[in-house]
Design a protein around this motif. Structure first.
Motif, PDB file in Angstrom:
ATOM      1  N   PHE A   1       0.977   6.358   8.554  1.00 56.39           N
ATOM      2  CA  PHE A   1       0.498   4.993   8.309  1.00 56.39           C
ATOM      3  C   PHE A   1       1.599   3.981   8.597  1.00 56.39           C
ATOM      4  O   PHE A   1       1.354   2.928   9.201  1.00 56.39           O
ATOM      5  N   ALA A   2       2.827   4.281   8.174  1.00 55.19           N
ATOM      6  CA  ALA A   2       3.953   3.372   8.428  1.00 55.19           C
ATOM      7  C   ALA A   2       4.216   3.226   9.912  1.00 55.19           C
ATOM      8  O   ALA A   2       4.487   2.124  10.416  1.00 55.19           O
ATOM      9  N   ASN A   3       4.117   4.329  10.669  1.00 50.36           N
ATOM     10  CA  ASN A   3       4.337   4.269  12.121  1.00 50.36           C
ATOM     11  C   ASN A   3       3.264   3.430  12.799  1.00 50.36           C
ATOM     12  O   ASN A   3       3.557   2.627  13.699  1.00 50.36           O
TER      13      ASN A   3
ATOM     14  N   LEU B   1       0.824  -1.204   0.000  1.00 47.90           N
ATOM     15  CA  LEU B   1       0.000   0.000   0.000  1.00 47.90           C
ATOM     16  C   LEU B   1       0.860   1.257   0.000  1.00 47.90           C
ATOM     17  O   LEU B   1       0.563   2.240  -0.694  1.00 47.90           O
ATOM     18  N   LEU B   2       1.925   1.221   0.781  1.00 44.80           N
ATOM     19  CA  LEU B   2       2.819   2.388   0.831  1.00 44.80           C
ATOM     20  C   LEU B   2       3.489   2.609  -0.520  1.00 44.80           C
ATOM     21  O   LEU B   2       3.672   3.755  -0.954  1.00 44.80           O
TER      22      LEU B   2
ATOM     23  N   ARG C   1      -0.621   9.679   0.693  1.00 46.72           N
ATOM     24  CA  ARG C   1      -1.553   9.340   1.757  1.00 46.72           C
ATOM     25  C   ARG C   1      -2.056   7.912   1.562  1.00 46.72           C
ATOM     26  O   ARG C   1      -2.206   7.432   0.432  1.00 46.72           O
ATOM     27  N   THR C   2      -2.352   7.237   2.674  1.00 48.90           N
ATOM     28  CA  THR C   2      -2.905   5.885   2.664  1.00 48.90           C
ATOM     29  C   THR C   2      -4.036   5.826   3.677  1.00 48.90           C
ATOM     30  O   THR C   2      -3.832   6.140   4.852  1.00 48.90           O
ATOM     31  N   PHE C   3      -5.245   5.459   3.216  1.00 48.05           N
ATOM     32  CA  PHE C   3      -6.423   5.438   4.089  1.00 48.05           C
ATOM     33  C   PHE C   3      -6.626   6.767   4.807  1.00 48.05           C
ATOM     34  O   PHE C   3      -6.990   6.816   5.985  1.00 48.05           O
ATOM     35  N   GLY C   4      -6.364   7.864   4.093  1.00 41.37           N
ATOM     36  CA  GLY C   4      -6.564   9.192   4.658  1.00 41.37           C
ATOM     37  C   GLY C   4      -5.457   9.670   5.564  1.00 41.37           C
ATOM     38  O   GLY C   4      -5.518  10.785   6.083  1.00 41.37           O
ATOM     39  N   LEU C   5      -4.413   8.848   5.776  1.00 42.30           N
ATOM     40  CA  LEU C   5      -3.293   9.223   6.644  1.00 42.30           C
ATOM     41  C   LEU C   5      -2.061   9.515   5.801  1.00 42.30           C
ATOM     42  O   LEU C   5      -1.883   8.967   4.711  1.00 42.30           O
ATOM     43  N   GLU C   6      -1.195  10.398   6.339  1.00 37.61           N
ATOM     44  CA  GLU C   6       0.092  10.595   5.690  1.00 37.61           C
ATOM     45  C   GLU C   6       0.845   9.263   5.688  1.00 37.61           C
ATOM     46  O   GLU C   6       0.716   8.468   6.611  1.00 37.61           O
TER      47      GLU C   6
END
Length: 237
Positions: free
Chosen positions: A39-41, A21-22, A30-35
């Protein structure tokens, strides 16, 4: 042959899916609305908690052991978070302690924006001197804004790993003792406190021509500025 536990395959699958996904959303950011960084964190933290929890469950500890393990992990996470949050302050404290324990050690201070200043003290000789690190080796230098180049004594040049016997002493230089000759060389790194530069050209004075190594303008000129405040010289990165 023992097969890997099912949880391992689940964790690997989730990690692979998250990484894909990343990769696919790299350009979007962005992934699922997150930076993507957030998202990785979250992905990393979730996997870490899952693995730790699975380890606790698999070992079948008592309630007291579970509580102690959770408290220990929380303490470790809190310590790491606190250390990262106050990393600049901790660096300043370490620098102050070193400056107090080791004579000539420069005092480095880093502000919240990452800007570094280094304070050098005036010695009894009336000159500003500091314990520098050249090629990672300690060298006591005198700050000389009148010198265009950093000049090392033969002894200091040998201590930082230069092959003094192979140097060619043909460059005329002026010192407090008159005109002499020096050899051209190169330092991979020159650091005063937390300010580091390199690689930089340097000179090596012929044996007996210089009593102390000099920090010249080829280093000082790379700074954003420096000024003298009484018996202190403040260098700004």
């Amino acid at each position: 042959m023992r097969r890997p536990p099912q949880l391992l395959w689940i964790v690997l699958a989730v990690l692979a899916a998250g990484l894909l996904l990343l990769v696919f959303n790299h350009d979007a950011g962005r992934t699922f609305g997150l930076e993507n960084d957030q998202f990785a964190n979250i992905l990393t933290a979730g996997l870490l908690v899952t693995v730790i929890s699975a380890g606790i469950v698999a070992s079948r500890p008592s309630f007291g052991e579970v509580t102690r393990n959770i408290a220990a992990w929380l303490f470790i996470l809190l310590a790491l978070t606190t250390g990262y949050t106050y990393r600049y302050e901790l660096q300043d404290i370490a620098s102050r302690v070193t400056a107090g324990l080791v004579p000539g050690s420069p005092l480095s201070v880093t502000d919240s924006e990452g800007n570094v200043t280094v304070t050098v003290e005036k010695t009894g000789s009336g000159h500003f001197e500091a314990r520098a690190a050249i090629n990672g080796k300690p060298v006591q230098v005198m700050v000389d804004t009148g010198a265009s180049m950093t000049v090392l004594t033969v002894e200091d040049a040998r201590s930082i790993g230069l092959d003094v016997e192979a140097l060619n002493f043909t460059v005329p230089v002026s010192t407090a003792n008159g005109v002499t000759v020096a050899a051209r060389a190169r330092a991979q790194t020159i650091a005063i406190g937390n300010i580091e530069r390199g690689p930089l050209p340097i000179l090596v004075a012929q044996p007996g021509a210089l009593s102390q190594s000099l920090l010249g303008m080829n280093f000082m000129g790379t700074l954003s500025g420096y000024d003298v405040r009484g018996d202190r010289m403040v260098l700004r990165d």
